[in-house]
Design a protein around this motif. Structure first.
Motif, PDB file in Angstrom:
ATOM      1  N   ILE A  99       1.009  -0.820   0.152  1.00 46.99           N
ATOM      2  CA  ILE A  99      -0.036  -0.066  -0.309  1.00 46.99           C
ATOM      3  C   ILE A  99       0.762   1.131  -0.438  1.00 46.99           C
ATOM      4  CG2 ILE A  99      -1.696   1.702   0.852  1.00 46.99           C
ATOM      5  CD1 ILE A  99      -2.907  -0.813   2.519  1.00 46.99           C
ATOM      6  N   GLY A 100       2.063   1.339   0.572  1.00 50.33           N
ATOM      7  CA  GLY A 100       2.546   2.055   0.696  1.00 50.33           C
ATOM      8  C   GLY A 100       3.712   2.305  -0.325  1.00 50.33           C
ATOM      9  N   ALA A 101       3.885   1.593  -1.409  1.00 46.70           N
ATOM     10  CA  ALA A 101       4.019   1.460  -2.699  1.00 46.70           C
ATOM     11  C   ALA A 101       3.107   1.975  -3.805  1.00 46.70           C
ATOM     12  CB  ALA A 101       4.012   0.289  -3.335  1.00 46.70           C
ATOM     13  N   SER A 102       1.480   2.261  -3.277  1.00 43.06           N
ATOM     14  CA  SER A 102       0.874   2.800  -3.794  1.00 43.06           C
ATOM     15  C   SER A 102       0.496   4.141  -3.428  1.00 43.06           C
ATOM     16  CB  SER A 102      -0.441   2.644  -4.124  1.00 43.06           C
ATOM     17  OG  SER A 102      -0.728   2.950  -2.588  1.00 43.06           O
TER      18      SER A 102
ATOM     19  N   TYR B 214     -10.195   1.379  -4.680  1.00 41.84           N
ATOM     20  CA  TYR B 214      -9.327   0.498  -4.925  1.00 41.84           C
ATOM     21  C   TYR B 214      -7.879   0.101  -4.861  1.00 41.84           C
ATOM     22  CZ  TYR B 214     -11.653   1.397  -9.959  1.00 41.84           C
ATOM     23  OH  TYR B 214     -12.390   0.831 -10.356  1.00 41.84           O
ATOM     24  N   THR B 215      -7.514   0.643  -3.452  1.00 42.65           N
ATOM     25  CA  THR B 215      -5.543  -0.017  -3.319  1.00 42.65           C
ATOM     26  C   THR B 215      -5.042  -1.257  -2.792  1.00 42.65           C
ATOM     27  OG1 THR B 215      -5.565   2.636  -3.541  1.00 42.65           O
ATOM     28  CG2 THR B 215      -3.847   0.871  -2.308  1.00 42.65           C
ATOM     29  N   VAL B 216      -7.356  -1.095  -1.715  1.00 43.22           N
ATOM     30  CA  VAL B 216      -6.585  -2.286  -0.712  1.00 43.22           C
ATOM     31  C   VAL B 216      -7.999  -4.005  -1.343  1.00 43.22           C
ATOM     32  CG1 VAL B 216      -6.418  -0.968   1.051  1.00 43.22           C
ATOM     33  CG2 VAL B 216      -8.865  -1.634   0.495  1.00 43.22           C
ATOM     34  N   GLY B 217      -9.071  -3.361  -1.908  1.00 44.04           N
ATOM     35  CA  GLY B 217      -9.415  -4.054  -2.404  1.00 44.04           C
ATOM     36  C   GLY B 217      -9.311  -5.372  -2.589  1.00 44.04           C
TER      37      GLY B 217
ATOM     38  N   VAL C 268      -5.420  14.899  -8.432  1.00 47.18           N
ATOM     39  CA  VAL C 268      -4.163  14.068  -8.041  1.00 47.18           C
ATOM     40  C   VAL C 268      -3.723  13.995  -6.468  1.00 47.18           C
ATOM     41  CG1 VAL C 268      -3.400  14.038 -10.209  1.00 47.18           C
ATOM     42  CG2 VAL C 268      -2.864  16.086  -8.556  1.00 47.18           C
ATOM     43  N   THR C 269      -4.033  15.177  -5.649  1.00 46.89           N
ATOM     44  CA  THR C 269      -4.240  15.606  -4.470  1.00 46.89           C
ATOM     45  C   THR C 269      -4.970  14.545  -3.426  1.00 46.89           C
ATOM     46  OG1 THR C 269      -3.538  17.941  -4.574  1.00 46.89           O
ATOM     47  CG2 THR C 269      -4.081  17.145  -2.210  1.00 46.89           C
ATOM     48  N   SER C 270      -6.206  14.106  -4.046  1.00 44.50           N
ATOM     49  CA  SER C 270      -7.690  13.222  -3.361  1.00 44.50           C
ATOM     50  C   SER C 270      -6.876  11.695  -3.375  1.00 44.50           C
ATOM     51  CB  SER C 270      -8.553  13.540  -3.896  1.00 44.50           C
ATOM     52  OG  SER C 270      -8.474  13.049  -4.981  1.00 44.50           O
ATOM     53  N   ARG C 271      -6.409  11.624  -4.564  1.00 44.90           N
ATOM     54  CA  ARG C 271      -6.041  10.105  -4.994  1.00 44.90           C
ATOM     55  C   ARG C 271      -4.523   9.851  -4.056  1.00 44.90           C
ATOM     56  NH1 ARG C 271      -6.220   6.261  -8.276  1.00 44.90           N
ATOM     57  NH2 ARG C 271      -4.512   5.319  -8.813  1.00 44.90           N
ATOM     58  N   LEU C 272      -3.855  11.308  -3.878  1.00 44.85           N
ATOM     59  CA  LEU C 272      -2.767  10.540  -2.980  1.00 44.85           C
ATOM     60  C   LEU C 272      -2.846  10.239  -1.302  1.00 44.85           C
ATOM     61  CD1 LEU C 272       0.587  10.966  -2.469  1.00 44.85           C
ATOM     62  CD2 LEU C 272       0.132  12.592  -1.948  1.00 44.85           C
TER      63      LEU C 272
ATOM     64  N   LEU D  98      -5.333   6.616   2.764  1.00 47.09           N
ATOM     65  CA  LEU D  98      -6.893   6.661   3.711  1.00 47.09           C
ATOM     66  C   LEU D  98      -6.444   4.799   3.867  1.00 47.09           C
ATOM     67  CD1 LEU D  98      -9.078   7.022   5.533  1.00 47.09           C
ATOM     68  CD2 LEU D  98     -10.254   7.239   2.582  1.00 47.09           C
ATOM     69  N   ALA D  99      -6.062   4.584   2.949  1.00 43.38           N
ATOM     70  CA  ALA D  99      -6.175   2.911   2.276  1.00 43.38           C
ATOM     71  C   ALA D  99      -4.998   2.018   3.430  1.00 43.38           C
ATOM     72  CB  ALA D  99      -5.602   2.367   1.210  1.00 43.38           C
ATOM     73  N   GLN D 100      -4.484   3.204   3.594  1.00 39.96           N
ATOM     74  CA  GLN D 100      -3.723   1.959   5.110  1.00 39.96           C
ATOM     75  C   GLN D 100      -4.966   2.186   6.218  1.00 39.96           C
ATOM     76  OE1 GLN D 100      -0.923   0.587   5.596  1.00 39.96           O
ATOM     77  NE2 GLN D 100       0.507   1.777   3.482  1.00 39.96           N
ATOM     78  N   LEU D 101      -5.162   2.927   6.734  1.00 38.78           N
ATOM     79  CA  LEU D 101      -6.662   2.996   7.879  1.00 38.78           C
ATOM     80  C   LEU D 101      -7.656   2.176   6.916  1.00 38.78           C
ATOM     81  CD1 LEU D 101      -6.761   6.735   8.532  1.00 38.78           C
ATOM     82  CD2 LEU D 101      -5.351   5.210   9.807  1.00 38.78           C
ATOM     83  N   LEU D 102      -8.236   1.480   6.180  1.00 36.66           N
ATOM     84  CA  LEU D 102      -8.996   0.720   5.993  1.00 36.66           C
ATOM     85  C   LEU D 102      -8.839   0.038   5.176  1.00 36.66           C
ATOM     86  CD1 LEU D 102     -11.344   3.384   3.096  1.00 36.66           C
ATOM     87  CD2 LEU D 102     -11.646   2.826   5.444  1.00 36.66           C
TER      88      LEU D 102
END
Length: 271
Positions: free
Chosen positions: A87-90, A173-176, A242-246, A251-255
């Protein structure tokens, strides 16, 4: 353990490439609006999408194999660490995409014009852009975001709901897939059902993206070409996205864990 670490590096590189390309997708409409050729821009960008899809296909089996090679003791904590690195790589990939955004807009705008001049022939375009002279000119176009690029940046006319939805979609998408793989360990009696449910999770994210996010940015780009809007507004919207994407990758780390627990809970009603 060394094999797992090496494998994790490869997976992280694939994820980094995927998220860099997906972040640069926001520059496509900027480039297309800049030269007045949106359709050509999207068509040309599909080549980069192929690279992203190939990277995604290559990393998925490796990511799944992390479960098979995990130690029998402390399996959950071990995999959680591995997946959080991915996830950090994303996040890093998204950041790389943001840094390359101004350069990509400049280079992609030129490539779109060349594609149009050559009648839509991609092989002819490649023959042109991979010449030494063109590469030298391309290197001169490279520049990183600075204060000048962010001048007049304002969120005054950008929908805040769009910002939040894009952030949520990115995090899902990141953590699905990762949450589904982790959930399979939480519910081993129905692990196949849990793993396959990742498609359902990502499907919801796709619906949110298609219904609420993409049309807004597309209309902004069309307005620029049709002289109903200005390029600065579109650039502000792209920078916001792109800011919201970052932030979505953070947020994916929390979810990640709550998402896995939700998937494990939800699948009990399917089996």
């Amino acid at each position: 353990m060394e094999f797992v670490t090496e494998k994790l590096i490869y997976i992280s590189l694939f994820i980094l490439i995927i998220h860099t390309i997906e972040t640069l997708a926001y520059a496509v409409r900027l480039s297309g609006a800049r030269v007045g050729l949106i359709a050509s821009a999207l068509s040309l960008f599909n080549i980069m999408v192929i690279v992203s899809r190939m990277a995604n296909m290559l990393q998925q089996p490796f990511t799944g194999s992390l479960v098979d090679t995990a130690p029998s003791s402390n399996t959950l904590s071990f995999l959680e660490h591995q997946y959080r690195v991915i996830i950090g790589a994303s996040t890093i990939g998204t950041l790389v995409g943001i840094i390359l955004l101004p350069t990509f807009v400049a280079l992609f705008s030129r490539a779109i014009i060349h594609l149009s001049q050559q009648g839509g022939s991609v092989p002819s375009l490649f023959k042109t852009i991979f010449t030494l002279d063109y590469i030298k000119r391309g290197l001169n176009q490279m520049h990183f975001p600075n204060r000048t690029y962010l001048k007049n940046f304002s969120l005054a006319h950008i929908p805040k709901r769009l910002f939040l939805i894009n952030m949520l979609v990115t995090s899902i998408y990141t953590v699905g897939v990762l949450s589904a793989l982790y959930a399979a360990l939480l519910a081993p009696d129905r692990n196949n059902t849990v793993i396959m449910s990742s498609g359902l999770i990502n499907g919801i994210a796709t619906i949110l993206l298609v219904v609420f996010v993409d049309p807004k940015i597309s209309v902004m780009a069309d307005d620029v070409i049709n002289k109903r809007g200005n390029y600065l507004t579109l650039r502000n919207a792209s920078l916001m996205m792109v800011t919201s994407r970052l932030l979505g990758t953070l947020l994916a780390q929390l979810l990640f864990i709550p998402g896995a627990e939700y998937i494990a809970w939800f699948t009990q009603f399917i089996v």
